[in-house]
Enzyme design. Sequence first.
Site, short mmCIF file in Angstrom:
data_model
loop_
_atom_site.label_atom_id
_atom_site.label_comp_id
_atom_site.label_asym_id
_atom_site.label_seq_id
_atom_site.Cartn_x
_atom_site.Cartn_y
_atom_site.Cartn_z
N HIS A 1 0.90 -0.98 -0.06
CA HIS A 1 -0.15 -0.04 -0.10
C HIS A 1 0.83 1.45 0.01
CE1 HIS A 1 -3.40 2.42 1.89
NE2 HIS A 1 -4.05 2.20 0.48
N LYS B 1 3.11 4.41 -0.89
CA LYS B 1 3.13 5.49 -2.22
C LYS B 1 4.31 6.43 -1.84
CE LYS B 1 -1.60 5.08 -1.25
NZ LYS B 1 -2.07 3.91 -0.66
N ASP C 1 15.77 11.87 -8.78
CA ASP C 1 17.23 11.97 -8.74
C ASP C 1 17.62 11.64 -7.27
OD1 ASP C 1 17.44 12.59 -11.09
OD2 ASP C 1 17.40 14.85 -10.84
N HIS D 1 -9.66 10.52 1.92
CA HIS D 1 -8.37 9.58 1.86
C HIS D 1 -7.32 9.89 2.53
CE1 HIS D 1 -5.82 7.01 -0.71
NE2 HIS D 1 -6.91 6.20 -0.72
N LYS E 1 -4.69 10.41 5.30
CA LYS E 1 -4.36 9.33 6.38
C LYS E 1 -3.33 9.99 7.33
CE LYS E 1 -3.95 6.71 2.98
NZ LYS E 1 -5.24 6.89 2.07
N ASP F 1 -0.56 16.30 20.39
CA ASP F 1 -0.26 17.45 21.23
C ASP F 1 0.16 18.79 20.19
OD1 ASP F 1 -0.59 16.21 23.43
OD2 ASP F 1 1.45 15.61 23.75
#
Length: 530
Positions: free
Chosen positions: A179, A181, A186, A425, A427, A432
């Site tokens: 999952h 991403k 470079d 979507h 996440k 604090d």
Amino acid sequence: MVGRARRIMLWGAFSVLVLVASGLLLADHLTPPSTGAPSYALPLAADHTALDRELAPLLARNPGKTGALTLIDGIDAFAARAMSARQAGRSLDLQYYIWHDDLTGRLLAREAWTAAERGVRVRLLLDDINSGGKDTALLVLDGHPNIEVRLYNPFRNRSGIARLLEMLQRGFSLNHRMHNKAWIADGRVAIVGGRNVGLEYFSASKSSNFHDLDLLLFGPEVAQASAIFDAFWNSEAVVPLSDLGGLGMDDIRAVLEAIGDEARTPAAQRYLQRVESSPTVRAYLDDALAPHWSGRIRVISDPPVKRPGDDSSGWLVEHVDASLRSAQRAALLVSPYFVPGEDTSAVLTGLAADGAHVGVITNSLAANDVVAVHGGYAKYRKRLLAGGVHLYELRPEAAGDGGTDTAADRPRSGPMGSSSGASLHTKAFLVDETRGFIGSYNLDPRSAWLNTEMGVFFDDPGLAADLRAEYLHLAGPAISWKVGLDADGDLAWLDAAGPEPRLLQSEPEASRWRRLQALVFRHLPLESQL
């Protein structure tokens, strides 16, 4: 007749049982072997590429620190990927769970192809669960001498009934997905967060756009993102696409024509004009971007393979759990697929009982694109609310800007899909005043124990302020309903978007069919898979 039907059903059940049993017994032989030659991130140079030269003075003024920019807007997120690919002169390492074959997917594939034409080495690593039917385009990319495509935990059978039968046979092993991403240019720039590649992630869909969040990183911590990519690229779970299929010249010519023509279509031109007029793009061109510089930014990932019984002490779930448990004053969470389970529910209500402000933003039933997940979440709502946790659920009409999709690009409607106008979507969470996380990790059992995940932990007041502002935006009445308990202890949703606040007594804007589906899933023993 009845007896014949019963025999057919019994033989069918027996066949499925044999198929699954053979998959368990022969899993190591059924899984395609990892045959790819090892390769690693290319060494950095002081001034070899445009990105080297552009970042050198910034890094010199901030020694030992990593720069970070939050990418909230989908247009900005697309622009960051496209522009870094255009400036790359050494390498592109791209790792995704989903890469849709739609306008934005093809435009970014074109950027990768164009970079390869300049001599840039491109490594594209995709999870195979969403790659079915895309082998032709991917094999054309892979056929370029400077591009290699590999697949995570792939199917041997690439299409049709054979692929479906393999899914039944290897169901337990295929249940583990990548999952992660990451977009790394470079070895200097890394984009890490929640976005896959597709219309709905880049504010390009007319029907449904995601609220999402990435971090654009440059500086020392990009090397850690590259090391994570290398670990996956060279792992036992990854197989070169070229070992799984081949192409004819007609296929190659057709795909190359499509890659070349896509950017000249009216739909592409309209979208690219929106990208070029983005305030963030203009600020970049004017050298006016103001990144947050910090020595307390860490990119962390699960290992490439997560097996039951393995030592989980270094897994992302342990870092997330430790961070949330350390909250003293506040814990603000954003999770589209939120299935807290007994443990996380106890953590959150415990924090609230100790005086911390605990808030969670997730999808409403009407906005959730996976009804089964909502069923898993719904059973914990009353407990969380009674324990002092503040719950907000995204309204489906809180859509981003429209774009250029077709009917084929729109999300499905049914137990695993939704036709809602918007969906969450993002996440992320904030603990604090200064500590937080942005990445691919959902607060659910699948992210914890089945899928591999990655993300960025930070301890920085500037990044915390950005995330807090996004949390407050998403929790606002124009975007979300606030969930509570009425005098009878029943769930109620506060709709404060209009001139007169309204209290709603059932899942807002969800059809009876979706409510029934969620109710059924709520009582099925599926929580470990959600």
